[in-house]
Design an enzyme around this catalytic site. Sequence first.
Site, PDB file in Angstrom:
ATOM      1  N   CYS A   2       0.796  -1.346   0.113  1.00 48.82           N
ATOM      2  CA  CYS A   2      -0.044  -0.037  -0.244  1.00 48.82           C
ATOM      3  C   CYS A   2       0.695   1.346  -0.059  1.00 48.82           C
ATOM      4  O   CYS A   2       1.680   1.483   1.180  1.00 48.82           O
ATOM      5  CB  CYS A   2      -0.883   0.019   1.215  1.00 48.82           C
ATOM      6  SG  CYS A   2      -2.192   1.407   1.185  1.00 48.82           S
ATOM      7  N   GLU A 105      -3.398   0.463  -6.110  1.00 53.18           N
ATOM      8  CA  GLU A 105      -2.466  -0.637  -6.369  1.00 53.18           C
ATOM      9  C   GLU A 105      -2.080  -0.277  -7.933  1.00 53.18           C
ATOM     10  O   GLU A 105      -2.879  -0.173  -8.826  1.00 53.18           O
ATOM     11  CB  GLU A 105      -2.664  -1.948  -5.873  1.00 53.18           C
ATOM     12  CG  GLU A 105      -3.190  -2.401  -4.607  1.00 53.18           C
ATOM     13  CD  GLU A 105      -1.661  -2.324  -3.609  1.00 53.18           C
ATOM     14  OE1 GLU A 105      -0.508  -2.165  -4.199  1.00 53.18           O
ATOM     15  OE2 GLU A 105      -1.966  -2.688  -2.670  1.00 53.18           O
TER      16      GLU A 105
END
Length: 232
Positions: A2, A105
């Site tokens: 992340c 992402e």
Amino acid sequence: MCGRFTCFLSAELLSQLYRVQVEPGSVPPRYNIAPSQPVLIVRELPDGSRQAAWVHWGLIPSWSKDPSVGGSLINARSETAAEKPSFRSAFRRRRCLIPASGFYEWQKKEGKSKQPWFITSDDGRPLSFAGLWEQWHSPDGSDIETCAILTTSPNERMEPIHHRMPVILAPESFRAWLSPESCPDELQGLLVPFPSERMKCYPVRTLVNRPGNDSPELLIPLKEPDKGEDNQ
DNA sequence: CCAGACGTTGTT
DNA sequence: GTCTGG
DNA sequence: CCAGACGTTGTT
DNA sequence: GTCTGG
């Protein structure tokens, strides 16, 4: 993993969900939170109360001589954080929640190109990342507080996009994660992949890549949210 | 004993 | 290619 | 995480 | 701060 996320939750919602005091107007909506920037965390104080605080994203171990290491410690592997020198003291005594609306992402495509995806809950409810926070005493006398987001293996839905994802906790787990009473095994049991069926993923434009671009435009999907049938 | 590392990600 | 800044 | 810089000299 | 390697 992340490396970018969003948080556009109202102070009122944050207060209710985390049982914490949040001043109205003190939490501007963010659509492109990057490492090094201030992040809102929720932690438990020694008296058992909860506190919302702003800390820098990128954990600087308290013993570090060079604060720039924080730049690379934006994540901590949930499988090993309890033992790693950089994270273990924070894992033992300084766990926190990091409220988010969703995260990004980047999926590697053929060649060098990358496709950003926005990942959020299926029902619009907030996500709560499991995090660690730390305090660093600067030589000049000031203190810097920092945090890292724990990561875990991807669920089925995330698998085609990326091989790590942030640890996301359900509200039922908040107390155990924040409590200093929880034992290591209990904590480890919380650090599992968020269920596939409770998340929604959709590809977004590369506007995310522009630093300083922090607007809702980033979330305009290239197509309908993908339930996981095919996403290449 | 001291010196040096201590992390994640991705990429090769 | 690799590092720094956001 | 990505984007952007990555250098020196001298001149304005 | 604490551990590992020499």
